[in-house]
Design a protein around this motif. Sequence first.
Motif, mmCIF file in Angstrom:
data_model
loop_
_atom_site.group_PDB
_atom_site.id
_atom_site.type_symbol
_atom_site.label_atom_id
_atom_site.label_comp_id
_atom_site.label_asym_id
_atom_site.label_seq_id
_atom_site.Cartn_x
_atom_site.Cartn_y
_atom_site.Cartn_z
ATOM 1 N N ARG A 98 13.098 64.340 -104.205
ATOM 2 C CA ARG A 98 13.291 62.971 -103.703
ATOM 3 C C ARG A 98 14.078 62.944 -102.395
ATOM 4 N NH1 ARG A 98 14.850 61.955 -109.484
ATOM 5 N NH2 ARG A 98 12.865 61.524 -110.554
ATOM 6 N N LEU A 99 14.804 64.015 -102.083
ATOM 7 C CA LEU A 99 15.455 64.063 -100.780
ATOM 8 C C LEU A 99 14.424 63.939 -99.663
ATOM 9 C CD1 LEU A 99 18.116 66.915 -101.150
ATOM 10 C CD2 LEU A 99 18.480 64.442 -101.284
ATOM 11 N N ARG A 100 13.294 64.634 -99.845
ATOM 12 C CA ARG A 100 12.247 64.560 -98.821
ATOM 13 C C ARG A 100 11.404 63.297 -98.966
ATOM 14 N NH1 ARG A 100 7.349 64.439 -98.963
ATOM 15 N NH2 ARG A 100 7.292 65.070 -101.159
ATOM 16 N N SER A 101 10.959 63.030 -100.195
ATOM 17 C CA SER A 101 9.993 61.945 -100.385
ATOM 18 C C SER A 101 10.610 60.561 -100.177
ATOM 19 C CB SER A 101 9.378 62.030 -101.789
ATOM 20 O OG SER A 101 10.366 61.880 -102.789
ATOM 21 N N ARG A 102 11.914 60.410 -100.404
ATOM 22 C CA ARG A 102 12.532 59.085 -100.262
ATOM 23 C C ARG A 102 13.483 58.979 -99.068
ATOM 24 N NH1 ARG A 102 13.690 57.603 -106.656
ATOM 25 N NH2 ARG A 102 11.482 57.601 -107.259
ATOM 26 N N LEU A 103 14.206 60.061 -98.780
ATOM 27 C CA LEU A 103 15.111 60.021 -97.634
ATOM 28 C C LEU A 103 14.465 60.569 -96.374
ATOM 29 C CD1 LEU A 103 18.502 61.165 -99.226
ATOM 30 C CD2 LEU A 103 17.402 58.926 -99.251
ATOM 31 N N TYR A 256 11.042 73.020 -103.847
ATOM 32 C CA TYR A 256 10.935 71.767 -104.588
ATOM 33 C C TYR A 256 10.666 70.593 -103.657
ATOM 34 C CZ TYR A 256 13.172 74.511 -108.319
ATOM 35 O OH TYR A 256 13.471 75.465 -109.266
ATOM 36 N N MET A 257 11.290 70.606 -102.492
ATOM 37 C CA MET A 257 11.084 69.535 -101.518
ATOM 38 C C MET A 257 9.651 69.528 -101.002
ATOM 39 S SD MET A 257 14.667 69.960 -99.398
ATOM 40 C CE MET A 257 14.303 68.685 -98.182
ATOM 41 N N ALA A 258 8.989 70.687 -101.000
ATOM 42 C CA ALA A 258 7.662 70.812 -100.405
ATOM 43 C C ALA A 258 6.547 70.274 -101.288
ATOM 44 C CB ALA A 258 7.378 72.278 -100.072
ATOM 45 N N THR A 259 6.811 70.049 -102.588
ATOM 46 C CA THR A 259 5.761 69.521 -103.463
ATOM 47 C C THR A 259 5.568 68.027 -103.224
ATOM 48 O OG1 THR A 259 7.364 69.133 -105.243
ATOM 49 C CG2 THR A 259 6.226 71.257 -105.230
ATOM 50 N N ASP A 260 4.485 67.477 -103.766
ATOM 51 C CA ASP A 260 4.138 66.089 -103.463
ATOM 52 C C ASP A 260 4.895 65.070 -104.292
ATOM 53 O OD1 ASP A 260 2.961 66.642 -105.884
ATOM 54 O OD2 ASP A 260 1.025 65.736 -105.400
ATOM 55 N N SER A 261 5.567 65.488 -105.380
ATOM 56 C CA SER A 261 6.255 64.536 -106.227
ATOM 57 C C SER A 261 7.342 65.228 -107.029
ATOM 58 C CB SER A 261 5.261 63.876 -107.199
ATOM 59 O OG SER A 261 4.756 64.829 -108.125
ATOM 60 N N ALA A 262 8.223 64.415 -107.630
ATOM 61 C CA ALA A 262 9.281 64.956 -108.472
ATOM 62 C C ALA A 262 8.693 65.681 -109.691
ATOM 63 C CB ALA A 262 10.208 63.834 -108.920
ATOM 64 N N GLY A 499 10.889 54.162 -106.701
ATOM 65 C CA GLY A 499 12.188 53.976 -106.087
ATOM 66 C C GLY A 499 12.260 52.680 -105.322
ATOM 67 N N PRO A 500 13.454 52.246 -104.951
ATOM 68 C CA PRO A 500 13.620 51.009 -104.196
ATOM 69 C C PRO A 500 12.879 51.047 -102.883
ATOM 70 C CG PRO A 500 15.738 51.785 -105.046
ATOM 71 C CD PRO A 500 14.744 52.867 -105.293
ATOM 72 N N VAL A 501 12.310 49.937 -102.507
ATOM 73 C CA VAL A 501 11.556 49.859 -101.255
ATOM 74 C C VAL A 501 12.491 50.073 -100.082
ATOM 75 C CG1 VAL A 501 10.147 48.388 -99.797
ATOM 76 C CG2 VAL A 501 9.909 48.270 -102.281
ATOM 77 N N PRO A 516 12.759 64.133 -85.300
ATOM 78 C CA PRO A 516 11.800 64.914 -84.543
ATOM 79 C C PRO A 516 10.421 64.946 -85.155
ATOM 80 C CG PRO A 516 13.898 66.074 -84.746
ATOM 81 C CD PRO A 516 13.973 64.876 -85.629
ATOM 82 N N GLU A 517 10.335 64.805 -86.512
ATOM 83 C CA GLU A 517 9.031 64.867 -87.144
ATOM 84 C C GLU A 517 8.332 63.524 -87.137
ATOM 85 O OE1 GLU A 517 11.829 64.595 -88.564
ATOM 86 O OE2 GLU A 517 11.744 63.933 -90.643
ATOM 87 N N GLY A 518 8.994 62.496 -86.564
ATOM 88 C CA GLY A 518 8.349 61.207 -86.465
ATOM 89 C C GLY A 518 8.502 60.367 -87.706
ATOM 90 N N THR A 519 9.444 60.708 -88.594
ATOM 91 C CA THR A 519 9.702 59.905 -89.780
ATOM 92 C C THR A 519 11.127 59.421 -89.729
ATOM 93 O OG1 THR A 519 10.381 61.840 -91.043
ATOM 94 C CG2 THR A 519 8.073 61.206 -91.184
ATOM 95 N N GLY A 520 11.423 58.373 -90.481
ATOM 96 C CA GLY A 520 12.776 57.840 -90.478
ATOM 97 C C GLY A 520 13.714 58.735 -91.250
#
Length: 527
Positions: A98-103, A256-262, A499-501, A516-520
């Motif tokens: 979730r560090l990657r997918s949400r943050l 773990y961060m590299a997978t598509d989901s928790a 997770g929260p919007v 740098p990767e173009g994501t927030g």
Amino acid sequence: MNSLDWAVLIGYFGVMVAIGLWSHKRVDNVSDFFTAGGKMPWWLSGISHHMSGYSAVMFTGYAGIAYQYGVTSFVTWSLPIAIGIGIGAKLFAPRLNRLRSRLHVASPLEYLKNRYNIQTQQALAWSGLLLKIVDVGAKWAAIATLLSVFTGISLTQGIFITGAITAVYCTVGGLWADALTELGQFIIQLFAGLTMLVIAMSKLGGFSSLWTVWDKLPEGHTSPTAGPYTVTFLLAYLFIKTFEYNGGMWNQAQRYMATDSARSATRSARLSAVLWLVWPTVLFFPMWVAPLLVEAKKPDASDSYALMTEQLLPHGLLGLVVVGFFSHTMAMCSSDANAISAVFTRDIAPVLSKSARTWSNRSGLLAARLSTLAFLGLSMALATQINSPTFKDIISVVIKWVAGLMGPIAIPFMLGLLRRFRKSGPTAALTSWAAGLLAFYFTNYNFDGSVKTDVALQYQVALPLAISLVLYIVIGFVKPEDTPERDALIEQINTEGPGPVGGAAATAGIPLQKGPEGTGVPEGVKD
């Protein structure tokens, strides 16, 4: 080694480089380079997680332990790792994803600037970076030691050859190249390990040797704990490895961060745990029976496995086993290099340089690749000094230095993910980190810098982590530093489902900036 063995080895190196070049096409930004864009299948992540925990130390240092003490090499090493990863499959793996997918972070430590503060993030980043240089240096020295047994080339030449090949594929293809080469390395090691097992059994009477050989081995060879590897050491090691192999050393966190989901991260961890439980027994059996097959020349018996393969295997198969040695070390070193590059590029560089905070995709990727090369170069240079009086030998570096120093770095990072430790803030994190480092020094060295010889190994590696853990928890209760912003961040990491919007940063009212990767990514450094 003859020409056939060299052909196998050179062919392996060529395939690794080819995978790196192919993976280059899948890397468009920093997120792809460090976390595979969150597109890695769970089974590939699990195999990669498993392989990135090995190195040639398995076939040198731990082969020596197996030669001298027997099955304790499994009981006090891979078994606690398997149990620790199993514990972390639900506790840490989904939260790290979730560090990657949400943050939308690309470095495991990137969330720390909002979970604690910039000072805590920098303390953990710098100390972890320096520790990893030592750790990977030990890995290069281990594989160079094996290479010298088979080829006669010098330690320095062996370090340069393996490091240069690794540098090519991991700097070009990033985490995708690491994972795909680790898959290939797993397949190679599967054949090499089974080959060595079958040949060792054939020399000792066939398949029945699995249960008939034990009476012929030295006394105590079947004891689960022996020598300095006591029950206390086993418990301490389980404690340490639960943190280390669930992300405390960062490269496993990236898987773990590299997978598509928790959920995929949890499945990845479970696969890795099963592999750690089963596969090392196949590799260890020839090492356990090595006293019946060869006579080690080194006092620590770290050359026993290399001597055994050289004497027992025909040419061609010998080259395959040597490739297996390389595969483990290159897997671990390349994954560590990628993790360190992520921490430097995403956590350290933005603090050191204003321009690093606004890098374009191209500049960010260039920085990632250059920092990867720099890390590999420094670790290779240090590898030539591993057997100096400062570091003593390969296995002491891996067991004592890495296990002893990992805890103070991992405690704030790992426990900071969990709700139950939400009251532990910057004071708890920095105090536990500093006290743990001091504890390591004073359990291993005297005031004048001389090495202590009257402290048992289990206390040398366990006390720093234990002290860090106690201080982190106690200070959190004595001086709670939970805030609405930190609580919102922790909830985002711990909440199942979508997770929260808007992500934790938005929920907590923390501004977002374009990374740098173009994501927030949560903004952590301002002028």
